[in-house]
Design an enzyme around this catalytic site. Structure first.
Site, short mmCIF file in Angstrom:
data_model
loop_
_atom_site.label_atom_id
_atom_site.label_comp_id
_atom_site.label_asym_id
_atom_site.label_seq_id
_atom_site.Cartn_x
_atom_site.Cartn_y
_atom_site.Cartn_z
N LEU A 142 0.85 -1.20 0.00
CA LEU A 142 0.00 0.00 0.00
C LEU A 142 0.88 1.25 0.00
CD1 LEU A 142 -3.13 0.65 0.17
CD2 LEU A 142 -2.63 1.30 2.54
N GLY A 143 1.57 1.48 -1.12
CA GLY A 143 2.38 2.69 -1.28
C GLY A 143 1.63 3.69 -2.14
N ARG A 144 2.40 4.42 -2.95
CA ARG A 144 1.79 5.47 -3.79
C ARG A 144 0.73 4.89 -4.72
NH1 ARG A 144 7.70 7.17 -3.90
NH2 ARG A 144 7.83 5.20 -5.02
N ILE A 145 1.10 3.82 -5.45
CA ILE A 145 0.16 3.26 -6.42
C ILE A 145 -0.92 2.45 -5.71
CG2 ILE A 145 -0.12 1.83 -8.49
CD1 ILE A 145 2.85 2.45 -9.15
N ARG A 165 5.26 -4.47 4.95
CA ARG A 165 6.14 -4.86 6.06
C ARG A 165 5.86 -4.00 7.29
NH1 ARG A 165 11.46 -4.23 2.60
NH2 ARG A 165 10.23 -2.36 2.17
N THR A 166 5.50 -2.74 7.03
CA THR A 166 5.22 -1.84 8.16
C THR A 166 3.80 -1.31 8.04
OG1 THR A 166 6.17 -0.04 6.86
CG2 THR A 166 7.60 -1.07 8.48
N ARG A 221 5.57 -6.68 -10.31
CA ARG A 221 6.64 -7.29 -11.09
C ARG A 221 6.33 -8.78 -11.18
NH1 ARG A 221 7.83 -3.02 -12.76
NH2 ARG A 221 9.76 -1.85 -12.53
N GLU A 250 9.54 -11.68 -18.87
CA GLU A 250 9.05 -10.77 -19.92
C GLU A 250 10.07 -10.54 -21.02
OE1 GLU A 250 6.55 -8.05 -16.77
OE2 GLU A 250 7.79 -7.05 -18.23
N HIS A 268 2.59 -5.78 -20.03
CA HIS A 268 3.24 -4.77 -19.18
C HIS A 268 2.95 -3.34 -19.68
CE1 HIS A 268 6.80 -4.04 -16.23
NE2 HIS A 268 5.93 -3.04 -16.19
N VAL A 269 1.69 -2.99 -19.60
CA VAL A 269 1.24 -1.68 -20.08
C VAL A 269 0.66 -0.82 -18.95
CG1 VAL A 269 0.86 -2.38 -22.48
CG2 VAL A 269 -0.98 -2.70 -20.80
N GLY A 270 1.07 -1.14 -17.72
CA GLY A 270 0.50 -0.44 -16.56
C GLY A 270 0.48 1.07 -16.70
P1 NDP Z 1 6.01 2.66 -3.15
O1 NDP Z 1 7.43 2.59 -2.71
O2 NDP Z 1 5.26 3.93 -2.95
O3 NDP Z 1 5.16 1.49 -2.45
C1 NDP Z 1 5.63 0.21 -2.29
C2 NDP Z 1 4.80 -0.49 -1.22
O4 NDP Z 1 5.20 -1.85 -1.16
C3 NDP Z 1 4.95 0.09 0.16
O5 NDP Z 1 3.71 0.16 0.79
C4 NDP Z 1 5.85 -0.92 0.87
O6 NDP Z 1 5.59 -0.90 2.26
C5 NDP Z 1 5.44 -2.21 0.20
N1 NDP Z 1 6.48 -3.23 0.25
C6 NDP Z 1 7.78 -3.12 -0.11
N2 NDP Z 1 8.43 -4.27 0.09
C7 NDP Z 1 7.52 -5.14 0.60
C8 NDP Z 1 7.59 -6.48 1.04
N3 NDP Z 1 8.75 -7.18 0.99
N4 NDP Z 1 6.46 -7.08 1.48
C9 NDP Z 1 5.30 -6.39 1.53
N5 NDP Z 1 5.18 -5.11 1.14
C10 NDP Z 1 6.28 -4.48 0.68
O7 NDP Z 1 6.03 2.25 -4.69
P2 NDP Z 1 4.97 2.60 -5.83
O8 NDP Z 1 3.61 2.40 -5.30
O9 NDP Z 1 5.32 3.90 -6.44
O10 NDP Z 1 5.34 1.47 -6.91
C11 NDP Z 1 5.25 0.10 -6.55
C12 NDP Z 1 5.77 -0.80 -7.66
O11 NDP Z 1 4.84 -0.88 -8.71
C13 NDP Z 1 7.05 -0.35 -8.36
O12 NDP Z 1 8.21 -0.59 -7.60
C14 NDP Z 1 7.00 -1.19 -9.63
O13 NDP Z 1 7.64 -2.45 -9.40
C15 NDP Z 1 5.50 -1.42 -9.84
N6 NDP Z 1 5.04 -0.71 -11.04
C16 NDP Z 1 4.51 -1.41 -12.08
C17 NDP Z 1 4.09 -0.77 -13.23
C18 NDP Z 1 3.50 -1.52 -14.38
O14 NDP Z 1 3.61 -1.05 -15.51
N7 NDP Z 1 2.86 -2.65 -14.16
C19 NDP Z 1 4.23 0.68 -13.39
C20 NDP Z 1 4.73 1.33 -12.22
C21 NDP Z 1 5.13 0.65 -11.09
P3 NDP Z 1 6.70 -1.42 3.33
O15 NDP Z 1 8.00 -0.76 2.94
O16 NDP Z 1 6.15 -0.99 4.65
O17 NDP Z 1 6.74 -2.89 3.19
#
Ligand code: NDP
Length: 307
Positions: A142-145, A165-166, A221, A250, A268-270
Site C-alpha cells: 500500500l504505497g503510492r500506487i 512490512r510496516t 513485477r 518478460e 506490461h502496459v500499466g
Molecule cells: P512505493 O514505494 O510507494 O510502495 C511500495 C509499497 O510496497 C509500500 O507500501 C511498501 O511498504 C510495500 N512493500 C515493499 N516491500 C515489501 C515487502 N517485501 N512485502 C510487503 N510489502 C512491501 O512504490 P509505488 O507504489 O510507487 O510502486 C510500486 C511498484 O509498482 C514499483 O516498484 C513497480 O515495481 C511497480 N510498477 C509497475 C508498473 C507496471 O507497468 N505494471 C508501473 C509502475 C510501477 P513497506 O516498505 O512498509 O513494506
C-alpha cells in the site's frame, strides 16, 4: 558537453531536450571513463558490471518508478544519484489494475469473443458472470500506487485491507501475514516493488488461501508471484482467476498461461498511455538537466535521497 549513456529507448521529445545538454552515446559506442550520466528504464536498468566500469558516473535517471534492475545501494555507496519517476504514473497503473479486476469479474474477454464469434446469435445468451461490487480486496503493497488503486476502486464499494512490512497510518485493516490476508480476501492486488524482499512472496500457500473463487491481480513485477505455482493453481481450480500485467520472463508469456480461459493478460502496459509516458519522460529528463545545473535531483530513489 557532458557524456550521457542511453540504455533502452527514449522518445523524440526526450532526445530533443537531452541533445541540447549532453552528447548522447549508445551502448555500442562509448568510452566508460567519459560517461557522467546514464538514462535507462525500469526493465533494462543498469547492470552491476557496467556501473562499475563507469568510473566517473554521477547520476542515473530511470524512466519508471520500479528500479529493481539498478543496484541503488551500490550507487549510493559511490555517491551516484539514482532517480526514478514516482507519482506521475500512479493513476494510470491504478486504472490498469481496475481494468484487470473488472475484466476478470465480468469475463470481458470471454463475452467479447462470444459477441464477435456469432455464438450469441446461434446459441443464445452467454453464461452469467460475477458482480465486482462489495468485494474484500487485499492490496499487497500500500504505497503510492496501492493507495491510488484503493481510491480508484471506491465506486465498487470494496472492503480494502492490506499487507506491507510496516503498518501504515490508514483506516484499512492491516495484516502482518500475507497468507492470513489472502484467506480473508476475494481479490489480492500485487503492487509492491520487485527485488529480493518480494521475490515469489505470492506463493502456492498464498494462492491456496485466496482459493477457488479468488482473483489475483498482478501489476507489480513478475518476480513477486511464483509463476509455476500460479499456473498450477489456475489449471487445477485452486485459484479462480488471474489478471496479469507482468510476468517472470518478460516478454515471454508462458504458453500454459496463454491457454487458460481464467486469465486476462496484458503486455506490461500499466503506465503505457501517451499522457503518462510523456509525464514520465519529462521527469526523467528534468532530473538529468537539474543535476547538470546544480548537482541536485528532483526524485531520488530512497537509497540515494541523502546524497
Ligand atoms: P512505493 O514505494 O510507494 O510502495 C511500495 C509499497 O510496497 C509500500 O507500501 C511498501 O511498504 C510495500 N512493500 C515493499 N516491500 C515489501 C515487502 N517485501 N512485502 C510487503 N510489502 C512491501 O512504490 P509505488 O507504489 O510507487 O510502486 C510500486 C511498484 O509498482 C514499483 O516498484 C513497480 O515495481 C511497480 N510498477 C509497475 C508498473 C507496471 O507497468 N505494471 C508501473 C509502475 C510501477 P513497506 O516498505 O512498509 O513494506
Amino acid at each position: 558537453m557532458p557524456d550521457l549513456l542511453q540504455i533502452g529507448g527514449i522518445t523524440d521529445d526526450m532526445r530533443t531536450r537531452l541533445e541540447a545538454a549532453f552528447t548522447i552515446h549508445q551502448l555500442d559506442n562509448f568510452k566508460p571513463d567519459e560517461i557522467t550520466h546514464v538514462i535507462t528504464n525500469g526493465h533494462d536498468g543498469l547492470n552491476a558490471d557496467l556501473m562499475a566500469s563507469l568510473t566517473n558516473l554521477q547520476a542515473v535517471s530511470a524512466y519508471g518508478v520500479g528500479y529493481d534492475a539498478i543496484d541503488a545501494n551500490a550507487a549510493a555507496a559511490r555517491g551516484i544519484k539514482v532517480t526514478h519517476t514516482p507519482n506521475v504514473l500512479n493513476q494510470e497503473v491504478a486504472t490498469t489494475a481496475v481494468l484487470l479486476y473488472l475484466a476478470c469479474y465480468r469475463e470481458l474477454l470471454r463475452d467479447d469473443a462470444y459477441a464477435r464469434s456469432g455464438d450469441w446469435e446461434s446459441s443464445g445468451a452467454s453464461a452469467l458472470t460475477r458482480s465486482a461490487d462489495n468485494q474484500t480486496i487485499g492490496i499487497l503493497g500500500l504505497g503510492r500506487i496501492g493507495q491510488a488503486i484503493a481510491d480508484k476502486l471506491a465506486p465498487w464499494n470494496p472492503t480494502i485491507v492490506y499487507h506491507t512490512r510496516t503498518k501504515k497510518d490508514v483506516a484499512y485493516t492491516y495484516y502482518d501475514n500475507l497468507v492470513d490476508m489472502a484467506r480473508d480476501c476475494d481479490v489480492v492486488i500485487c503492487i509492491t516493488p520487485g527485488g529480493a524482499s518480494t521475490n515469489k512472496i505470492v506463493n502456492a500457500e498464498v494462492m491456496n488461501a485466496l482459493g477457488p473463487k479468488g482473483t489475483l491481480i498482478n501489476v507489480s513485477r513478475g518476480s513477486v508471484v511464483d509463476e509455476a505455482a500460479m499456473i498450477d493453481a489456475l489449471s487445477t481450480g485452486k485459484l479462480g482467476w488471474a489478471g496479469l500485467d507482468v510476468f517472470e520472463g518478460e516478454p515471454h508469456v508462458p504458453p500454459a498461461l496463454r491457454a487458460l480461459s481464467n486469465t486476462v493478460l496484458l503486455p506490461h502496459v500499466g503506465s503505457a498511455t501517451v499522457e503518462t509516458r510523456a509525464a514520465m519522460g519529462d521527469l526523467t529528463v528534468d532530473n538529468l538537466l537539474q543535476h547538470l545545473k546544480d548537482g541536485t535531483v528532483i526524485s531520488a530513489v530512497p537509497e540515494c535521497a541523502h546524497l
